[in-house]
Design an enzyme around this catalytic site. Sequence first.
Site, PDB file in Angstrom:
ATOM      1  N   THR A 268      -6.663   1.187  -0.447  1.00  0.00           N
ATOM      2  CA  THR A 268      -8.114   1.407  -0.361  1.00  0.00           C
ATOM      3  C   THR A 268      -8.696   1.120  -1.734  1.00  0.00           C
ATOM      4  O   THR A 268      -8.383   1.836  -2.698  1.00  0.00           O
ATOM      5  CB  THR A 268      -8.428   2.870   0.022  1.00  0.00           C
ATOM      6  OG1 THR A 268      -7.798   3.157   1.262  1.00  0.00           O
ATOM      7  CG2 THR A 268      -9.931   3.087   0.156  1.00  0.00           C
TER       8      THR A 268
ATOM      9  N   LYS B 282     -13.835   0.473   5.822  1.00  0.00           N
ATOM     10  CA  LYS B 282     -13.081   1.691   5.464  1.00  0.00           C
ATOM     11  C   LYS B 282     -13.986   2.709   4.738  1.00  0.00           C
ATOM     12  O   LYS B 282     -14.002   3.894   5.072  1.00  0.00           O
ATOM     13  CB  LYS B 282     -11.892   1.290   4.575  1.00  0.00           C
ATOM     14  CG  LYS B 282     -11.210   2.409   3.842  1.00  0.00           C
ATOM     15  CD  LYS B 282     -10.192   3.129   4.671  1.00  0.00           C
ATOM     16  CE  LYS B 282      -9.648   4.332   3.928  1.00  0.00           C
ATOM     17  NZ  LYS B 282      -8.761   5.142   4.726  1.00  0.00           N
TER      18      LYS B 282
ATOM     19  N   LYS C 195     -12.127  10.027  -3.999  1.00  0.00           N
ATOM     20  CA  LYS C 195     -11.959   8.600  -4.317  1.00  0.00           C
ATOM     21  C   LYS C 195     -12.789   7.736  -3.365  1.00  0.00           C
ATOM     22  O   LYS C 195     -13.534   6.854  -3.794  1.00  0.00           O
ATOM     23  CB  LYS C 195     -10.473   8.232  -4.209  1.00  0.00           C
ATOM     24  CG  LYS C 195     -10.222   6.738  -4.372  1.00  0.00           C
ATOM     25  CD  LYS C 195      -8.802   6.315  -4.031  1.00  0.00           C
ATOM     26  CE  LYS C 195      -8.732   4.795  -3.973  1.00  0.00           C
ATOM     27  NZ  LYS C 195      -7.425   4.273  -3.626  1.00  0.00           N
TER      28      LYS C 195
HETATM   29  P1  NAD Z   1       0.793   6.807  -4.061  1.00  0.00           P
HETATM   30  O1  NAD Z   1       0.229   7.149  -5.382  1.00  0.00           O
HETATM   31  O2  NAD Z   1       1.729   7.751  -3.385  1.00  0.00           O
HETATM   32  O3  NAD Z   1       1.537   5.370  -4.143  1.00  0.00           O
HETATM   33  C1  NAD Z   1       1.105   4.292  -4.940  1.00  0.00           C
HETATM   34  C2  NAD Z   1       2.372   3.646  -5.491  1.00  0.00           C
HETATM   35  O4  NAD Z   1       2.020   2.456  -6.208  1.00  0.00           O
HETATM   36  C3  NAD Z   1       3.130   4.541  -6.469  1.00  0.00           C
HETATM   37  O5  NAD Z   1       4.449   4.749  -6.000  1.00  0.00           O
HETATM   38  C4  NAD Z   1       3.084   3.753  -7.788  1.00  0.00           C
HETATM   39  O6  NAD Z   1       4.252   3.912  -8.568  1.00  0.00           O
HETATM   40  C5  NAD Z   1       2.945   2.347  -7.283  1.00  0.00           C
HETATM   41  N1  NAD Z   1       2.408   1.420  -8.286  1.00  0.00           N
HETATM   42  C6  NAD Z   1       1.311   1.554  -9.069  1.00  0.00           C
HETATM   43  N2  NAD Z   1       1.145   0.454  -9.840  1.00  0.00           N
HETATM   44  C7  NAD Z   1       2.167  -0.387  -9.532  1.00  0.00           C
HETATM   45  C8  NAD Z   1       2.544  -1.676  -9.983  1.00  0.00           C
HETATM   46  N3  NAD Z   1       1.855  -2.309 -10.934  1.00  0.00           N
HETATM   47  N4  NAD Z   1       3.655  -2.244  -9.448  1.00  0.00           N
HETATM   48  C9  NAD Z   1       4.365  -1.603  -8.494  1.00  0.00           C
HETATM   49  N5  NAD Z   1       4.059  -0.375  -8.025  1.00  0.00           N
HETATM   50  C10 NAD Z   1       2.968   0.226  -8.534  1.00  0.00           C
HETATM   51  O7  NAD Z   1      -0.475   6.504  -3.124  1.00  0.00           O
HETATM   52  P2  NAD Z   1      -0.495   6.472  -1.520  1.00  0.00           P
HETATM   53  O8  NAD Z   1      -0.857   7.811  -1.001  1.00  0.00           O
HETATM   54  O9  NAD Z   1       0.719   5.759  -1.025  1.00  0.00           O
HETATM   55  O10 NAD Z   1      -1.789   5.547  -1.297  1.00  0.00           O
HETATM   56  C11 NAD Z   1      -1.746   4.137  -1.486  1.00  0.00           C
HETATM   57  C12 NAD Z   1      -3.102   3.571  -1.117  1.00  0.00           C
HETATM   58  O11 NAD Z   1      -3.417   3.903   0.247  1.00  0.00           O
HETATM   59  C13 NAD Z   1      -4.261   4.122  -1.957  1.00  0.00           C
HETATM   60  O12 NAD Z   1      -5.155   3.063  -2.222  1.00  0.00           O
HETATM   61  C14 NAD Z   1      -4.875   5.187  -1.074  1.00  0.00           C
HETATM   62  O13 NAD Z   1      -6.247   5.400  -1.331  1.00  0.00           O
HETATM   63  C15 NAD Z   1      -4.659   4.580   0.298  1.00  0.00           C
HETATM   64  N6  NAD Z   1      -4.598   5.565   1.406  1.00  0.00           N
HETATM   65  C16 NAD Z   1      -3.870   6.712   1.287  1.00  0.00           C
HETATM   66  C17 NAD Z   1      -3.830   7.594   2.343  1.00  0.00           C
HETATM   67  C18 NAD Z   1      -3.019   8.878   2.249  1.00  0.00           C
HETATM   68  O14 NAD Z   1      -3.197   9.743   3.120  1.00  0.00           O
HETATM   69  N7  NAD Z   1      -2.144   9.025   1.266  1.00  0.00           N
HETATM   70  C19 NAD Z   1      -4.523   7.330   3.527  1.00  0.00           C
HETATM   71  C20 NAD Z   1      -5.226   6.129   3.641  1.00  0.00           C
HETATM   72  C21 NAD Z   1      -5.262   5.240   2.564  1.00  0.00           C
END
Ligand code: NAD
Length: 295
Positions: free
Chosen positions: A93, A168, A243
């Site tokens: 997102t 979204k 966010k």
């Molecule tokens: P998270 O923080 O658990 O995972 C993000 C991952 O990206 C981390 O493991 C981090 O180490 C990795 N990362 C960051 N920079 C990197 C790079 N340069 N190279 C490789 N890896 C890298 O977040 P999440 O909960 O998995 O969410 C991911 C996305 O999905 C976000 O944009 C969030 O807004 C969206 N989202 C989350 C949810 C939820 O319920 N968690 C629901 C809908 C959407």
Amino acid sequence: MANIAFIGLGNMGGPMAANLVKAGHKVTAFDLVAASRDQAKADGAAIAESSVASIKGADIVITMLPAGKHVLSVWNEVIPGMTKGALIIDCSTIDVESAKQAHALAVKHGALSVDAPVSGGTGGAKGATLTFMCGGEDKAFAAAKPVLENMGKKLVHCGGGGAGQAAKICNNMILGISMIGVGEAFALAEKLGLSHQALFDVASTSSGQCWALTSYCPVPGPVPASPANNGYKPGFASALMVKDLTLAQDAANAAGAATPLGKHAQEIYKAFDAAGHGGVDFSGIIQHVRSLAAK
Ligand code: NAD
């Protein structure tokens, strides 16, 4: 079956990559965090040493990262190494402007690209029941469809590049506003001596009906699966709602749209987050609403 590079193996990306392995794809995965790489390995993915190494020979690259700056940084790194005509999908997102810039990078290189943010949370990621809101050319969406179907149950092609992100943040602005509205109604009912169940029985079959009430009721009882029955464990954390409401405000300011309730909802969730409740499910905002009355 495709050769897929998956970058970003956090709470969402980890289980999504695991579902691609289960569907029979060859998945090469990368994350900055060692524990996430280890989990992906245990789930059957091959592990690469870097984002760039992960995309070697990939037909499809998928990113699932925290924010627009991470997506642009990774896309800038990997796109030059992609085969012409290969597909890159971002499921994070992020802000609409960064999504459009990411599409432009792909177009410049001759790659197909789709922005495909999700709704459905970590449960949807694990159960492969996510909804994908997609932006991109018809050809790119058609190429992305079969692989997204391995991770979700509903896909909507919303328009050109960035349209998925636009859909979204508009959806989540409705959700943020309506959850506060439902919380306020229950807080008022409590003061008026009306039971939770009575309000639910009336509003869920009347004009107050909405998803925040009927599927995710913020008080325990009426909807047994809602986080209110589980100490407001997320679910969808309040920090993530901040966010998304901030992304909506940024987009509204840039586009010149008036969203006064979206702005107020952002302020209310920000206050809840600042008081140390960012990890509480967003339906826990009812606690904040009640606390305002006590002052
Ligand atoms: P998270 O923080 O658990 O995972 C993000 C991952 O990206 C981390 O493991 C981090 O180490 C990795 N990362 C960051 N920079 C990197 C790079 N340069 N190279 C490789 N890896 C890298 O977040 P999440 O909960 O998995 O969410 C991911 C996305 O999905 C976000 O944009 C969030 O807004 C969206 N989202 C989350 C949810 C939820 O319920 N968690 C629901 C809908 C959407």
